[in-house]
Enzyme design. Structure first.
Site, PDB file in Angstrom:
ATOM      1  N   THR A 109       0.844  -1.193   0.140  1.00 10.76           N
ATOM      2  CA  THR A 109       0.085  -0.104   0.090  1.00 10.76           C
ATOM      3  C   THR A 109       0.914   1.199   0.089  1.00 10.76           C
ATOM      4  O   THR A 109       1.821   1.290   0.661  1.00 10.76           O
ATOM      5  CB  THR A 109      -0.910   0.054   1.045  1.00 10.76           C
ATOM      6  OG1 THR A 109      -1.672   1.332   1.172  1.00 10.76           O
ATOM      7  CG2 THR A 109      -0.077  -0.171   2.429  1.00 10.76           C
ATOM      8  N   ASN A 117       0.714   6.204 -10.894  1.00 12.71           N
ATOM      9  CA  ASN A 117      -0.588   6.107 -11.471  1.00 12.71           C
ATOM     10  C   ASN A 117      -1.616   5.973 -10.248  1.00 12.71           C
ATOM     11  O   ASN A 117      -2.819   6.036 -10.661  1.00 12.71           O
ATOM     12  CB  ASN A 117      -0.879   5.249 -12.642  1.00 12.71           C
ATOM     13  CG  ASN A 117      -2.191   4.613 -12.867  1.00 12.71           C
ATOM     14  OD1 ASN A 117      -2.822   5.503 -13.515  1.00 12.71           O
ATOM     15  ND2 ASN A 117      -2.650   3.603 -12.503  1.00 12.71           N
ATOM     16  N   SER A 132      -4.902  14.939 -13.480  1.00 16.54           N
ATOM     17  CA  SER A 132      -6.459  15.078 -13.807  1.00 16.54           C
ATOM     18  C   SER A 132      -6.659  16.474 -13.928  1.00 16.54           C
ATOM     19  O   SER A 132      -5.883  17.526 -13.523  1.00 16.54           O
ATOM     20  CB  SER A 132      -7.235  14.516 -12.587  1.00 16.54           C
ATOM     21  OG  SER A 132      -8.550  14.841 -12.789  1.00 16.54           O
ATOM     22  N   TYR A 185      -9.306  15.304  -3.424  1.00 16.15           N
ATOM     23  CA  TYR A 185      -8.774  14.605  -4.534  1.00 16.15           C
ATOM     24  C   TYR A 185      -7.876  15.610  -5.362  1.00 16.15           C
ATOM     25  O   TYR A 185      -6.868  15.734  -5.775  1.00 16.15           O
ATOM     26  CB  TYR A 185      -9.683  14.030  -5.271  1.00 16.15           C
ATOM     27  CG  TYR A 185      -9.205  13.295  -6.686  1.00 16.15           C
ATOM     28  CD1 TYR A 185      -8.688  12.037  -6.810  1.00 16.15           C
ATOM     29  CD2 TYR A 185      -9.584  14.205  -7.796  1.00 16.15           C
ATOM     30  CE1 TYR A 185      -8.264  11.768  -7.914  1.00 16.15           C
ATOM     31  CE2 TYR A 185      -9.112  13.695  -9.048  1.00 16.15           C
ATOM     32  CZ  TYR A 185      -8.400  12.595  -9.309  1.00 16.15           C
ATOM     33  OH  TYR A 185      -8.149  11.831 -10.365  1.00 16.15           O
ATOM     34  N   SER A 186      -8.777  16.933  -5.559  1.00 14.52           N
ATOM     35  CA  SER A 186      -8.284  18.023  -6.128  1.00 14.52           C
ATOM     36  C   SER A 186      -7.307  18.622  -5.684  1.00 14.52           C
ATOM     37  O   SER A 186      -6.370  18.919  -6.384  1.00 14.52           O
ATOM     38  CB  SER A 186      -9.440  18.997  -6.506  1.00 14.52           C
ATOM     39  OG  SER A 186      -9.116  20.009  -7.438  1.00 14.52           O
ATOM     40  N   THR A 215     -13.853   2.119 -11.636  1.00  9.84           N
ATOM     41  CA  THR A 215     -14.009   3.016 -10.433  1.00  9.84           C
ATOM     42  C   THR A 215     -14.584   4.279 -10.661  1.00  9.84           C
ATOM     43  O   THR A 215     -15.198   4.787  -9.745  1.00  9.84           O
ATOM     44  CB  THR A 215     -12.494   2.866  -9.664  1.00  9.84           C
ATOM     45  OG1 THR A 215     -11.835   1.561  -9.319  1.00  9.84           O
ATOM     46  CG2 THR A 215     -12.500   3.827  -8.595  1.00  9.84           C
TER      47      THR A 215
END
Length: 314
Positions: free
Chosen positions: A114, A141, A192, A205-206, A244
């Protein structure tokens, strides 16, 4: 009136205000800078990719148990690369490695673990480098799982997102850098659109994706100044049709997703061609509007204000 106009015509620019000074500067410097910028992007975008560029190359792919990472492993195998993949699921990785061998990989290995554990991240790179005898390309990734929702003050989620989506990328690339310097290799960072523009429902996340841009774009600039021949490619992806992603956006986001197989190939191409950025989305506007030539011009100009000689080791 004509006398006043004549006086203004003879006045130095600073007396006429910042607006005219800026116009004079832009008129003098902007066209050549934009010309260089556009020429660079035109020729780099049109450089031809050949699958044999990856033949025999030693490549790490993280987040490789499914989705884009899995597809990248398969593309690399078909190109005859040495591949080491990682993710949390040992059983899934076994199957992926087996399929990579069937597809023609020069070699294929897996190391399960992990990326929440920074010690594992460090040890993973060392083990992968030992298995392959070095590293030519590091493809980062992996991400942590998170649902789309309004931010409710969950600091644990923010910390986990930053650890997995950002800090582990720094640890992995830092550990791999000595081997990448030896091979004049490449770091490929999968990011992203959410790391280039504000988006609702994915604040943690951003934040982690914006951090990737800030860190790796600055690192790329340092590599350029210090003449370190390790390229850094930032991949800005739109919605991709991974299981996902499709599950996360179901009933929330109504846009067309792009195919993960093609996306995986474009990421590999960008890394092989040592491009600074790769945009992959279903809209042609994404690269045009988020590519931001203004930022590139400012970055180019800002370098002139630094005295960097003492930081460069000859």
């Amino acid at each position: 009136m004509s006398q006043l106009r004549g006086t203004l015509d003879r006045s130095p620019n600073w007396l006429l205000g910042p607006g005219l000074c800026l116009m004079a500067f832009m008129k003098k410097y902007l066209p050549p800078i934009l010309g260089i910028f556009l020429a660079y992007h035109y020729y780099s975008a049109n450089e031809e990719f050949r699958p044999e560029m990856l033949q025999g190359k030693k490549v790490i792919v993280t987040g490789a148990s499914k989705g884009i990472g899995e597809q990248m492993a398969y593309h690399l195998a078909k190109m005859g690369a040495h591949v080491v993949v990682t993710a949390r699921s040992k059983e899934t990785l076994k199957k992926i490695v087996s399929h990579c061998q069937e597809l023609g990989a020069a070699s294929a290995h897996y190391i399960a673990g992990t990326m929440e554990n920074m010690t594992f991240a460090e040890q993973f790179v060392a083990k992968a480098g030992k298995l392959m005898g070095g590293i030519d390309m590091l493809i980062l990734n992996h991400i942590t799982n998170a649902s789309m929702s309004l931010f409710s003050g969950d600091i644990h989620l923010v910390r986990r997102s930053m650890d997995v989506n950002f800090l582990s990328y720094v640890v992995l690339s830092t550990t791999a850098l000595p081997m990448l310097k030896q091979s004049n290799g490449s770091i490929v960072v999968v990011s992203s659109k959410a790391g280039k523009m504000a988006s609702p429902l994915i604040a943690p996340y951003s934040a982690s994706k914006f951090a990737l841009d800030g860190f790796f774009s600055s690192l790329r600039m340092e590599h350029s100044v210090a003449k370190i021949n390790v390229s850094i490619t930032l991949c800005i992806l739109g919605l991709i049709n991974t299981d996902t992603a499709m599950k996360a956006v179901s009933g929330i986001l109504n846009i067309e997703a792009s195919p993960k197989e093609d996306c995986a190939l474009e990421i590999i191409k960008g890394g092989a061609l040592r491009q600074e950025e790769v945009y992959y989305d279903n809209s042609v506007w994404t690269a045009l509007l988020l590519g931001n030539p203004g930022r590139k011009v400012l970055e180019f100009l800002s370098l002139r204000s630094y005295s960097l000689d003492k930081f460069i080791i000859n």
